[in-house]
Design a protein around this motif. Structure first.
Motif, PDB file in Angstrom:
ATOM      1  N   LEU A 231      21.307  71.509 -35.524  1.00  0.00           N
ATOM      2  CA  LEU A 231      22.760  71.525 -35.374  1.00  0.00           C
ATOM      3  C   LEU A 231      23.324  70.120 -35.382  1.00  0.00           C
ATOM      4  N   ARG A 232      22.495  69.168 -35.006  1.00  0.00           N
ATOM      5  CA  ARG A 232      23.014  67.829 -34.798  1.00  0.00           C
ATOM      6  C   ARG A 232      23.540  67.209 -36.086  1.00  0.00           C
ATOM      7  N   ASP A 233      22.848  67.487 -37.158  1.00  0.00           N
ATOM      8  CA  ASP A 233      23.361  66.928 -38.415  1.00  0.00           C
ATOM      9  C   ASP A 233      24.490  67.779 -38.960  1.00  0.00           C
ATOM     10  N   GLY A 234      24.798  68.819 -38.257  1.00  0.00           N
ATOM     11  CA  GLY A 234      25.949  69.631 -38.637  1.00  0.00           C
ATOM     12  C   GLY A 234      25.716  70.461 -39.861  1.00  0.00           C
ATOM     13  N   TYR A 235      24.499  70.529 -40.274  1.00  0.00           N
ATOM     14  CA  TYR A 235      24.270  71.178 -41.555  1.00  0.00           C
ATOM     15  C   TYR A 235      24.256  72.691 -41.435  1.00  0.00           C
ATOM     16  N   MET A 236      23.607  73.167 -40.449  1.00  0.00           N
ATOM     17  CA  MET A 236      23.493  74.625 -40.330  1.00  0.00           C
ATOM     18  C   MET A 236      24.865  75.242 -40.084  1.00  0.00           C
TER      19      MET A 236
ATOM     20  N   GLU B 153      27.695  68.782 -27.676  1.00  0.00           N
ATOM     21  CA  GLU B 153      28.603  68.732 -26.531  1.00  0.00           C
ATOM     22  C   GLU B 153      29.162  70.112 -26.259  1.00  0.00           C
ATOM     23  N   GLN B 154      29.400  70.377 -24.998  1.00  0.00           N
ATOM     24  CA  GLN B 154      29.777  71.726 -24.600  1.00  0.00           C
ATOM     25  C   GLN B 154      31.112  72.157 -25.206  1.00  0.00           C
ATOM     26  N   THR B 159      34.369  75.316 -29.045  1.00  0.00           N
ATOM     27  CA  THR B 159      35.302  75.349 -30.176  1.00  0.00           C
ATOM     28  C   THR B 159      34.699  76.115 -31.342  1.00  0.00           C
ATOM     29  N   THR B 160      33.419  75.845 -31.600  1.00  0.00           N
ATOM     30  CA  THR B 160      32.737  76.533 -32.689  1.00  0.00           C
ATOM     31  C   THR B 160      32.790  78.041 -32.500  1.00  0.00           C
ATOM     32  N   GLN B 309      30.180  66.640 -16.950  1.00  0.00           N
ATOM     33  CA  GLN B 309      31.082  67.767 -17.172  1.00  0.00           C
ATOM     34  C   GLN B 309      31.059  68.762 -16.032  1.00  0.00           C
ATOM     35  N   GLU B 310      30.025  68.677 -15.234  1.00  0.00           N
ATOM     36  CA  GLU B 310      29.926  69.646 -14.143  1.00  0.00           C
ATOM     37  C   GLU B 310      31.034  69.422 -13.121  1.00  0.00           C
ATOM     38  N   THR B 311      31.294  68.159 -12.860  1.00  0.00           N
ATOM     39  CA  THR B 311      32.306  67.876 -11.852  1.00  0.00           C
ATOM     40  C   THR B 311      33.699  68.235 -12.336  1.00  0.00           C
ATOM     41  N   GLU B 312      33.848  68.225 -13.652  1.00  0.00           N
ATOM     42  CA  GLU B 312      35.176  68.497 -14.191  1.00  0.00           C
ATOM     43  C   GLU B 312      35.625  69.918 -13.923  1.00  0.00           C
ATOM     44  N   VAL B 313      34.647  70.791 -13.864  1.00  0.00           N
ATOM     45  CA  VAL B 313      34.997  72.188 -13.608  1.00  0.00           C
ATOM     46  C   VAL B 313      35.637  72.318 -12.244  1.00  0.00           C
ATOM     47  N   GLU B 314      35.113  71.546 -11.302  1.00  0.00           N
ATOM     48  CA  GLU B 314      35.638  71.651  -9.945  1.00  0.00           C
ATOM     49  C   GLU B 314      37.054  71.091  -9.849  1.00  0.00           C
TER      50      GLU B 314
END
Lengths: 269, 325
Positions: A231-236, B153-154, B159-160, B309-314
């Protein structure tokens, strides 16, 4: 009381009362002088009129006997009016911005106009500003494709091609088989699975893993390591429906269908 | 006072569609549906953008959704349930920039994007020599391509998922390629942290055929043969080959079944994309747990300072910019 009223009326009409007589007298004089002038001029069109004038003059003289000083004769007044009007129409008005205005009001009017002008300017500016704020971020695209746009189109094309090829492979596999027959259905299922994995390539198990993770990613926080490499290279992810491949796999394995789909949906919520 | 009596009344929204199925009849997946609406007073260009977004979300959206100023999100939420609407796209505007919020109903999460730049479909069409808009371009949902989001990143993952679920899923085994006519691309740029949002139409062209013959087959018009000596010249003589005509191998596909008159099964076809707009450059500002409310999972302003990011939830910080509804 009546006296008072009459006085008031006189006061009220005083302008009208006072003026006509001198004006009339003036006009009278003017008309006389004009008559003389006209006689001297003796223009073509006015030749007839003096005759009439004379006749009517005679008539009126017959009535009154003599010309009273304060009263303008109708005809003479008419002539005077005509000449005056002609004079007015002949005069060319200066091209003033304000036009023909009484001089007393000229200053006031100018002020008012200037004020309006500034007001309009201010309003126009405010409107323009508002428009600018409203249009903030609005960009008209260039007529040509710059490198960034080309890159984006390239990425999108790659995704489309990948999907189309996958679809092609999947649908070629099931060609010639009737899915309603149970014997064929089994074959189809098997072929689909094979085609799917071959399409995904060597990293079939790995991708499946990442896919399920993608589905449940909200639940697990920061628990991914090397599994995210593809996923890191965004390809998949360039492929539009990786997730659906996942689902497609689900449909092949019927036992898992209910659980998986419910899982993913609950995670997505 | 009579004016304010029906404040409690639900928002009147026309029934969106005549019995659109809420479930795909082949795959059995639930079809996501969406509302695109705006909050607050909008300038003309943004209203146009809203209309463009609605067209983009077709066919599973309310194209003629009527909204009033006194409608609040609850109103939309109330009707979203019975209509099976799963996603809200909410446009709003502040002094600094327009914002786009993408929310899942009824519980959230909500992603807040700042629209850095945008171009309307009209602008895009104006910029093209030959804008293309076939009749039934908007009859089928678009494909979606997400690129560059795999940084681990979470918030990007979220978003995805959000955007993947906003359009109906495709089953590879049953999908008809003729129904894939549009594509929505979201490209994440790691350096600038901006998301490019593009909308293209897909066109397939047969490869290895001269332009003349392709046009002849497509248009069904009698070709002009005056300058030719023989009919065979029409077939054999090569036309002008422009640079764009030279197809790179990467953009060619084999079509499994016939697609129109031109693209026959098992012939090579080139994929051509043409932009139809709208075009947006988005910046993810904030992720909220609920529907435009709830705890802030991710915030761009916080993200710069502290990476955890854990603290941000709080921390339940509400940015005042978007704290309406």
């Amino acid at each position: 009381m009546q006296k008072l009223y009459s006085k008031r009326a006189r006061d009220y009409n005083s302008d009208d009362d006072d003026e006509p007589s001198p004006v009339g007298r003036n006009r009278n004089e003017q008309s006389y002088s004009r008559n003389e002038v006209r006689d001297v001029k003796s223009s073509d069109e006015e030749e007839e009129e003096p005759l009439n004038d004379d006749m009517e003059n005679e008539m009126s003289e017959d009535e009154d006997g003599e010309i009273q000083p304060g009263i303008t004769k109708f005809i003479e007044g008419c002539n005077a009016f005509r000449t005056a009007f002609k004079k007015i129409t002949k005069t060319n008005i200066s091209d003033d911005l304000l036009g023909p205005v009484l001089s007393a009001h000229q200053k006031l009017l100018a002020e008012k106009l200037a004020e309006e002008e500034t007001e309009r300017k201010v309003r126009g500016e405010a409107k323009k500003e508002k428009h600018l704020i409203g249009e903030k971020g609005h960009v008209k695209p260039a007529n040509f494709l710059d490198s960034h746009e080309k890159f984006l189109i390239g990425v999108a094309t790659k995704g489309v091609v990948k999907l189309f090829n996958a679809v092609n492979k999947a649908q070629n596999a099931q060609k010639g088989l009737n899915p309603s027959r149970s014997k064929d259905a089994k074959v189809i299922r098997k072929r689909r699975k094979e085609a799917f994995f071959s399409e995904l390539g060597k990293t079939s198990s790995q991708t499946a893993e990442t896919l399920t993770k993608a589905g449940t990613s909200r639940g697990t926080v920061g628990g991914e390591g090397p599994a995210w490499a593809p996923l890191r290279d965004g390809y998949m992810l360039t492929n539009p429906k990786l997730k659906d491949w996942d689902k497609m796999q689900d449909t092949t394995v019927e036992n898992e269908v209910g659980r998986m789909s419910s899982d993913s949906s609950s995670d997505d919520d | 006072m009579a004016r304010f009596r029906n404040n409690k009344k639900k928002a009147f929204v026309k029934p969106i569609m005549k019995k659109q199925p809420s479930v795909d009849h082949i795959t059995g997946d639930k079809i996501p549906k969406s509302f695109v609406f705006s909050r607050g007073k909008m300038p003309g260009s943004l209203r146009q953008l809203q209309m463009d977004l609605r067209k983009l979300m077709l066919p599973y959206t309310a194209l003629k959704l009527k909204e009033k100023r006194r409608n609040n999100i609850k109103d939309f939420l109330n009707i979203a349930g019975p209509m099976g609407v799963t996603h809200f796209l909410i446009l709003s505007k502040t002094e600094t920039a327009p914002y786009l919020r993408v929310a899942r109903t009824p519980q959230g999460p909500t992603l807040t994007f700042k629209i850095q730049e945008y171009s309307l479909a009209v602008d895009v069409a104006h910029s093209q020599v030959r804008p293309r808009c076939p009749k039934d371009l908007f009859k089928n949902p678009p494909l979606i391509v997400l690129s560059g989001f795999g940084t681990g990143e979470q918030h990007l993952k979220l978003t995805t998922i959000m955007f993947q679920n906003i359009f109906p899923a495709i089953d590879i085994n049953t999908v008809k390629l003729s129904s894939c006519e549009r594509i929505v691309l979201l490209n994440y740029n790691k350096e600038t942290k901006l998301i490019d949002f593009r909308h293209y139409s897909i066109r397939l062209q047969p490869v290895g055929v001269s332009r003349r013959i392709r046009k002849f087959v497509q248009n069904h018009q009698v070709p002009d043969l005056r300058s030719l000596q023989d009919v065979s010249d029409f077939v054999t003589k090569a036309g002008y080959g422009s640079e764009s005509e030279a197809d790179d191998e990467a953009a060619t596909v084999t079509v499994p079944s016939d697609l129109g008159r031109v693209n026959r099964a098992s012939t090579k076809s080139a994929v051509k994309l043409q932009e139809i707009g709208p075009r947006m450059t988005l910046q993810l500002m904030k992720v909220e747990e609920g529907l435009c409310s709830g705890g802030v999972i991710f915030s761009e302003s916080d993200h710069g300072k502290q990476k955890t990011q854990e603290t941000e939830v709080e921390e339940k910080e509400e940015e005042e910019v978007m704290a309406e509804d």
